[in-house]
Design an enzyme around this catalytic site. Sequence first.
Site, mmCIF file in Angstrom:
data_model
loop_
_atom_site.group_PDB
_atom_site.id
_atom_site.type_symbol
_atom_site.label_atom_id
_atom_site.label_comp_id
_atom_site.label_asym_id
_atom_site.label_seq_id
_atom_site.Cartn_x
_atom_site.Cartn_y
_atom_site.Cartn_z
ATOM 1 N N ALA A 20 0.845 -1.179 0.000
ATOM 2 C CA ALA A 20 0.000 0.000 0.000
ATOM 3 C C ALA A 20 0.886 1.236 0.000
ATOM 4 O O ALA A 20 2.014 1.209 0.464
ATOM 5 C CB ALA A 20 -0.904 -0.001 1.232
ATOM 6 N N CYS A 21 0.372 2.303 -0.521
ATOM 7 C CA CYS A 21 1.119 3.545 -0.598
ATOM 8 C C CYS A 21 0.559 4.530 0.417
ATOM 9 O O CYS A 21 -0.615 4.867 0.376
ATOM 10 C CB CYS A 21 0.995 4.118 -2.006
ATOM 11 S SG CYS A 21 1.795 5.706 -2.189
ATOM 12 N N GLY A 22 1.391 4.965 1.313
ATOM 13 C CA GLY A 22 1.015 6.060 2.194
ATOM 14 C C GLY A 22 0.069 5.729 3.320
ATOM 15 O O GLY A 22 -0.761 6.545 3.671
ATOM 16 N N HIS A 50 3.925 11.032 1.977
ATOM 17 C CA HIS A 50 2.893 10.850 0.967
ATOM 18 C C HIS A 50 1.801 9.969 1.529
ATOM 19 O O HIS A 50 2.051 8.877 1.988
ATOM 20 C CB HIS A 50 3.473 10.189 -0.290
ATOM 21 C CG HIS A 50 2.402 9.793 -1.262
ATOM 22 N ND1 HIS A 50 1.711 10.713 -1.997
ATOM 23 C CD2 HIS A 50 1.896 8.589 -1.581
ATOM 24 C CE1 HIS A 50 0.829 10.084 -2.749
ATOM 25 N NE2 HIS A 50 0.918 8.786 -2.511
#
Length: 121
Positions: A20-22, A50
């Site tokens: 997952a991002c951020g 981010h």
Amino acid sequence: MRTTTPNKQGLYDPQWEHDACGIGAVVNISGRRDHAIVEHGKQVLLNLMHRGAAGADETTGDGAGILLQIPHGFFRAVTDPLGYQLPDPKQYGVAMVFLPRMKSCAAGAKRCSSSWLARTV
């Protein structure tokens, strides 16, 4: 540091693991209530350069926050003086709703959500 995926248990299922991002997650898997988790969660927000919605609308914020359990005793202290009887702990939920700023639109949204709520309870 864990190097393997935990086994399926409770609400956790390793089949849903993915990158997952951020996001950041801080939990006490024993279920013990501890204010230190909130402090760690605040640090996670500060450390994330981010986040999923960052920069989407810089005038209203990116929607990042902390999801936490609010004690039943707190809700009782607030609702008892209002004459509202709460169900037992873990038998109800709480939601935050963002209404339109225009009063006529907000009134319509309240009517709609009230009729939906009456059907689901």
